[in-house]
Design an enzyme around this catalytic site. Structure first.
Site, short mmCIF file in Angstrom:
data_model
loop_
_atom_site.label_atom_id
_atom_site.label_comp_id
_atom_site.label_asym_id
_atom_site.label_seq_id
_atom_site.Cartn_x
_atom_site.Cartn_y
_atom_site.Cartn_z
N CYS A 88 -5.15 8.08 8.95
CA CYS A 88 -5.52 7.58 10.28
C CYS A 88 -5.22 8.62 11.35
CB CYS A 88 -4.74 6.31 10.60
SG CYS A 88 -5.27 4.88 9.65
N ARG A 146 -0.09 14.98 12.64
CA ARG A 146 0.60 14.55 11.41
C ARG A 146 0.90 15.78 10.57
NH1 ARG A 146 -1.88 8.95 9.13
NH2 ARG A 146 0.19 8.82 8.26
N PRO A 147 1.85 16.62 11.03
CA PRO A 147 2.14 17.84 10.29
C PRO A 147 2.83 17.53 8.96
CG PRO A 147 3.73 17.55 12.05
CD PRO A 147 2.73 16.44 12.20
N ILE A 148 2.83 18.51 8.05
CA ILE A 148 3.54 18.31 6.77
C ILE A 148 4.65 19.37 6.63
CG2 ILE A 148 1.63 17.13 5.61
CD1 ILE A 148 1.02 19.80 4.15
N ARG A 170 -9.11 -0.09 3.89
CA ARG A 170 -8.24 0.91 3.27
C ARG A 170 -6.86 0.33 2.99
NH1 ARG A 170 -6.91 5.02 6.88
NH2 ARG A 170 -5.23 5.12 5.40
N ASP A 179 3.86 0.24 12.08
CA ASP A 179 2.62 -0.29 11.49
C ASP A 179 2.35 -1.74 11.91
OD1 ASP A 179 2.41 2.14 10.26
OD2 ASP A 179 3.17 1.47 8.32
N ARG A 204 -4.01 9.94 3.51
CA ARG A 204 -2.77 10.67 3.75
C ARG A 204 -2.03 10.94 2.43
NH1 ARG A 204 -1.56 13.88 7.50
NH2 ARG A 204 0.65 14.24 7.62
N ILE A 248 7.15 6.60 17.01
CA ILE A 248 6.89 7.33 15.75
C ILE A 248 5.61 8.18 15.88
CG2 ILE A 248 6.60 7.14 13.23
CD1 ILE A 248 9.25 5.89 14.14
N LYS A 257 0.84 -1.21 0.00
CA LYS A 257 0.00 0.00 0.00
C LYS A 257 0.87 1.25 0.00
CE LYS A 257 -1.79 1.79 4.06
NZ LYS A 257 -1.52 3.22 4.21
N ASN A 258 1.83 1.31 0.92
CA ASN A 258 2.56 2.57 1.09
C ASN A 258 3.55 2.87 -0.04
OD1 ASN A 258 1.03 3.14 3.27
ND2 ASN A 258 2.55 2.52 4.80
N1 EPU Z 1 6.48 14.35 10.74
C1 EPU Z 1 6.63 15.69 11.02
N2 EPU Z 1 6.59 16.56 9.98
C2 EPU Z 1 6.42 16.16 8.69
C3 EPU Z 1 6.27 14.79 8.42
C4 EPU Z 1 6.30 13.90 9.47
O1 EPU Z 1 6.78 16.09 12.17
O2 EPU Z 1 6.39 17.02 7.81
C5 EPU Z 1 6.51 13.39 11.86
C6 EPU Z 1 5.18 12.65 12.01
O3 EPU Z 1 4.26 13.40 12.78
C7 EPU Z 1 5.62 11.37 12.69
C8 EPU Z 1 7.01 11.11 12.09
O4 EPU Z 1 7.43 12.36 11.55
O5 EPU Z 1 5.73 11.55 14.06
C9 EPU Z 1 7.07 10.09 10.99
O6 EPU Z 1 6.14 10.39 9.98
P1 EPU Z 1 6.33 9.97 8.46
O7 EPU Z 1 6.29 11.20 7.64
O8 EPU Z 1 7.49 9.05 8.33
O9 EPU Z 1 4.99 9.16 8.21
P2 EPU Z 1 4.06 9.27 6.94
O10 EPU Z 1 4.85 9.39 5.72
O11 EPU Z 1 2.95 10.21 7.19
C10 EPU Z 1 4.13 6.70 6.41
C11 EPU Z 1 3.10 5.63 6.27
C12 EPU Z 1 2.55 5.28 7.65
C13 EPU Z 1 3.71 4.82 8.55
C14 EPU Z 1 4.79 5.91 8.59
C15 EPU Z 1 6.02 5.48 9.37
C16 EPU Z 1 2.17 6.17 4.11
C17 EPU Z 1 1.02 6.67 3.32
N3 EPU Z 1 2.02 6.14 5.43
O12 EPU Z 1 3.43 7.81 6.98
O13 EPU Z 1 1.69 4.18 7.44
O14 EPU Z 1 3.24 4.59 9.85
O15 EPU Z 1 5.20 6.25 7.26
O16 EPU Z 1 6.57 4.33 8.85
O17 EPU Z 1 3.20 5.79 3.55
C18 EPU Z 1 -0.14 2.80 7.86
O18 EPU Z 1 0.12 2.22 6.79
O19 EPU Z 1 -0.95 2.34 8.70
C19 EPU Z 1 0.55 4.05 8.16
C20 EPU Z 1 0.10 4.91 9.08
#
Ligand code: EPU
Length: 418
Positions: A117, A122-124, A397, A305, A93, A327, A22-23
């Site tokens: 989720c 979950r900031p960007i 999902r 995950d 997401r 995380i 998925k990811n």
């Molecule tokens: N973070 C920030 N700022 C940002 C981006 C992230 O502070 O701009 C923080 C997040 O809040 C978190 C940490 O960094 O505390 C890690 O977040 P990351 O960006 O790595 O996560 P993501 O890309 O939003 C993906 C997967 C998640 C998985 C995480 C960690 C996708 C669509 N989602 O999320 O998958 O938990 O990486 O491996 O690829 C799931 O599949 O159930 C799922 C939640």
């Protein structure tokens, strides 16, 4: 609302074929719009709500999209860069990968803050910091974001956190930027490597994916390509845990065992009988399981995950185990429902403490998020009687054909609309 009803299973046996990740797929689909010429074919795309929703966004952008069996054919030649509405953006997401891809292709992206989720803040900010470093201007009006640039220029970008999403999004934005971009403290997940390989097959020049330094030399244009999504290590891990609880020679097939090393080593430590092949693992329920501690970490550490499904296994191990989540700040929402099923669990100082071994008894529970839902499925398979899992939409999902896959290996599971 969708509800999964699952009965206690005597044994899970046979073969489960794992789907595409998925990811990875959710990044590859938006990345496909970067092809200036030709068709993109992505195969082994899981048929789940998240990939369906991304294909709907492609159609909204006038991108030709055709799903045939496990493949998605994408042609972006008549694409139009229009705003991605809030309704589309919040469905998942990964909609945010359109920000990086549209910025690279048109130097402009307009969309809303993504959904996903509810597992914590979950900031960007890291994604946006990366776009700005490449020369983009980011403005927002509430949840609506506009990211635009006159020109994108390569730069050195250090990520404060090794974020999966920010690493991929910056890679997407930088593939056509002038000059060289270096992402430092990049995330190393296999899904990132899969996306980099795809972009390279479209003509990009990316090296270092899978290490903490990724180097991207900007190119003028990209072309169509054929690409295969890697197997879903989290789906595989979920079935491995189910097999550890109720399996009898359950074969988890079409996987890359190296991607699951942290889980396999923990399963071994707990005492789970495993036979590891080149692209499969055979798992059976062991006699007595030992307690252990897990700490979630970025890859190759123990994946967040799989933390929630693994907790279910710990309820069947003798003694006190701990689970530390590093995380996400809110990923213990499965705990009250595990307790309702009969587990002895407690959240204390950001750790989940599990004391086993306790029998589980079926009742009505909720899938509060995707992986909490997966944990409920795994628990339901060993809980006496019948378990009803409400809000099962979350599970659909991320797990392709979960009802069929479990039925094929001996489970009694039904999806109902209530
Ligand atoms: N973070 C920030 N700022 C940002 C981006 C992230 O502070 O701009 C923080 C997040 O809040 C978190 C940490 O960094 O505390 C890690 O977040 P990351 O960006 O790595 O996560 P993501 O890309 O939003 C993906 C997967 C998640 C998985 C995480 C960690 C996708 C669509 N989602 O999320 O998958 O938990 O990486 O491996 O690829 C799931 O599949 O159930 C799922 C939640």
């Amino acid at each position: 609302m969708k509800c999964l009803e699952i009965e206690q299973v005597k044994k899970l046996t046979g073969t489960v074929r794992i789907s595409g990740a998925k990811n990875a797929a959710v990044a590859l689909i938006p990345a496909a719009i970067l092809a200036d010429t030709g068709d993109v074919t992505i195969c082994n795309v899981p048929d789940i709500t998240d990939t369906d929703n991304l294909c709907d966004i492609l159609k909204h952008l006038n991108v030709k999209t055709k799903r045939a069996s496990e493949s998605v054919l994408i042609n972006a030649q008549e694409m139009k860069n229009v705003e991605i509405s809030e309704e589309f953006s919040v469905k998942m997401r990964a909609s945010y990968y359109f920000m990086g891809a549209l910025l690279a292709k048109y130097k402009k992206a307009v969309m809303y803050f993504p959904g996903g989720c509810a597992i914590g803040k979950r900031p960007i900010n890291l994604h946006l910091k990366g776009f700005e470093a490449l020369g983009a201007k980011v403005t927002n009006d509430g949840n609506k974001y506009t990211v635009e640039a006159d020109e994108l220029k390569g730069n050195n970008i250090y990520l404060d956190i090794a974020s999966v999403g920010a690493t991929i999004n910056i890679m997407l934005a930088a593939v056509k930027a002038k000059g060289t971009t270096i992402i430092d403290n990049a995330a190393k997940e296999p899904e990132i490597v899969n996306v980099a390989v795809f972009l390279n097959s479209m003509g990009a020049r990316i090296t270092g994916a899978g290490t903490s330094t990724i180097r991207i030399e900007g190119v003028e244009s990209l072309h169509g390509a054929f690409h295969e999504v890697i197997p879903d290590r989290i789906e595989a891990g979920t079935f491995l845990i189910a097999g550890a609880l109720a399996g009898e020679n359950l074969k988890i097939d079409n996987i890359i065992p190296e991607h699951l090393e942290s889980l396999l080593s923990k399963l071994d430590e707990v005492g789970v009988p495993l036979e590891i092949g080149d692209d499969y693992v055979v798992v059976s329920k062991g006699e007595n399981y030992h307690r252990t501690n897990i700490i979630t970490r970025v890859y190759p550490g123990f994946p967040t995950d799989l933390q929630q499904p693994f907790t279910v296994l710990l309820t069947q191990a003798e003694g006190k185990s701990t689970v530390e989540e590093t995380i996400w700040e809110n990923r213990f929402m499965h705990a009250p429902y595990l307790e309702k099923l009969g587990a002895n669990v407690e959240v204390k100082d950001k750790k989940l403490i599990v004391v086993g071994k306790t029998p589980l008894v079926g009742t009505t529970v909720k899938a509060t998020d995707l992986r909490a839902g997966a944990a409920m499925v795994v628990a339901a398979l060993i809980a006496e009687g019948k378990t009803k899992i409400e809000d099962a939409e979350h599970i659909l999902r991320g797990y392709e054909g979960i009802v069929e896959k479990l039925t094929n290996v001996g489970a009694k599971i039904e999806l109902k609309e209530i």
